[in-house]
Design a protein around this motif. Structure first.
Motif: not given
Length: 336
Positions: A144, A147-148, A179, A213, A298-299, A302-303, A305-306
């Motif tokens: 995550v 990705n961020q 990722e 991050q 969280g986009t 991203q959610k 992806l998690a």
């Protein structure tokens, strides 16, 4: 090598020299020791809440003593010795306490020591070491965070450099690579979970090097990371153990570790003589771990992806890399 089948449950009768650790009047006395403050807002506070929850659920259990702020090795040995003399179950809450437990436990064979977040070097028949596979959560958090990240530079800041903390680094590194293979992962250790100044300095150094991050494996020391991130556009912060979304607007989410439930289970089983000696690790299947986003963070990607990474870890599609899991000890071991 002792197999799990021969792990020795600790339900020991009293003997001369250790009568204070026996059940008295049908009540099992429990002591708790931690190197950090009991109200640290993190690991210690959640663990103590779990012990209290076990006591609240069973009138035959009594939390008699709490020793906190035992930061020095001699304080830890003295504290454990004092607790062992009057309690049937003693919780040693912290990875740095493994050496103190190794010293004290042989002197009190009728007291059941529950060592949290670390293992002993060899089996002790009255010690259960309880750990959580935090590195699995870190894989998700790393993916995550990668990705961020705009810079593709992320970092992790922890207190002492112990296996339970380095697991967060190795897990983040594996997740970030899954990722985006180009993502770089930094690590820093302040040697103190609660020192705000050291945490701020470490975070400022990372941010100066392009990290945008940061995962905080700290307790109240996390405040230093928040301070360093404030005013830095695009800088995200990730917690461990619990969501602290209201503490700072930069927080994206957390690799939740439900230490309270783990401690409640461990203490309940220990008091009943059902927690085996040896090493016990709580993983994703136990429900002790999960990754969660703060509200509004969280986009959708991203959610997704998690969820994908969590599923792949659970079904074995993703195999933890070296360092992500604590080394399995050469004695009784149980994965939950």
């Amino acid at each position: 090598m002792i197999s799990l089948a021969t792990a020795i449950p600790v339900a020991l009768a009293g003997c001369d020299g250790n009568s204070a650790g026996e059940k008295t009047d049908g009540v099992t006395n429990i002591g708790f020791l931690a190197p950090a403050p009991r109200n640290d807002g993190g690991f210690t506070q959640y663990a103590l809440a779990g012990v209290q929850a076990a006591v609240d659920a069973d009138p035959t259990l009594k939390l008699t003593s709490i020793v906190d702020n035992a930061a020095e090795s001699q304080q830890q040995i003295d504290g454990l010795t004092s607790l062992a003399a009057k309690n049937k179950v003693v919780v040693a809450d912290g990875a740095v306490l493994n050496k103190a437990v190794a010293v004290v436990a042989p002197k009190y064979p009728d007291t059941h020591f529950v060592l949290i977040a670390s293992d002993l070097e060899s089996l002790a028949n009255n010690v259960s070491s309880v750990t959580v596979a935090v590195g699995l959560n870190a894989i998700v958090a790393g993916a995550v965070a990668s990705n961020q990240s705009k810079s593709k530079k992320i970092g992790m800041i922890a207190g002492p450099e112990v296996p339970s903390s380095t697991a967060w680094y190795y897990g983040m590194k594996q997740g970030a690579a899954a990722e985006n293979a180009q993502t770089q992962v930094s690590q820093a250790y302040t040697n103190d979970y609660n020192d705000v100044g050291k945490a701020k300095q470490a975070a400022e150094a990372m941010i100066a090097n392009g990290v945008d991050q940061i995962l905080s494996d700290l307790d109240s020391g996390s405040t230093g990371i928040y301070q360093a991130a404030d005013g830095k556009a695009g800088t995200g912060v990730y917690n461990v153990f619990a969501l602290h979304c209201d503490d700072n607007p930069n927080i994206i989410g957390s690799g939740i570790v439900n230490w309270s439930d783990v401690l409640k289970t461990a203490v309940t089983e220990a008091a009943a003589g059902k927690l085996p000696a040896g090493a016990i690790s709580f993983g994703l299947k136990s429900g002790a771990l999960s990754y969660q986003f703060c509200p509004g963070k969280g986009t959708d990607a991203q959610k997704a992806l998690a969820e994908k990474i969590t599923s792949q870890i659970s079904d074995g599609s993703i195999t933890p890399a070296e360092g992500v899991l604590l080394p399995k000890p050469s004695y009784a071991y149980e994965q939950r």
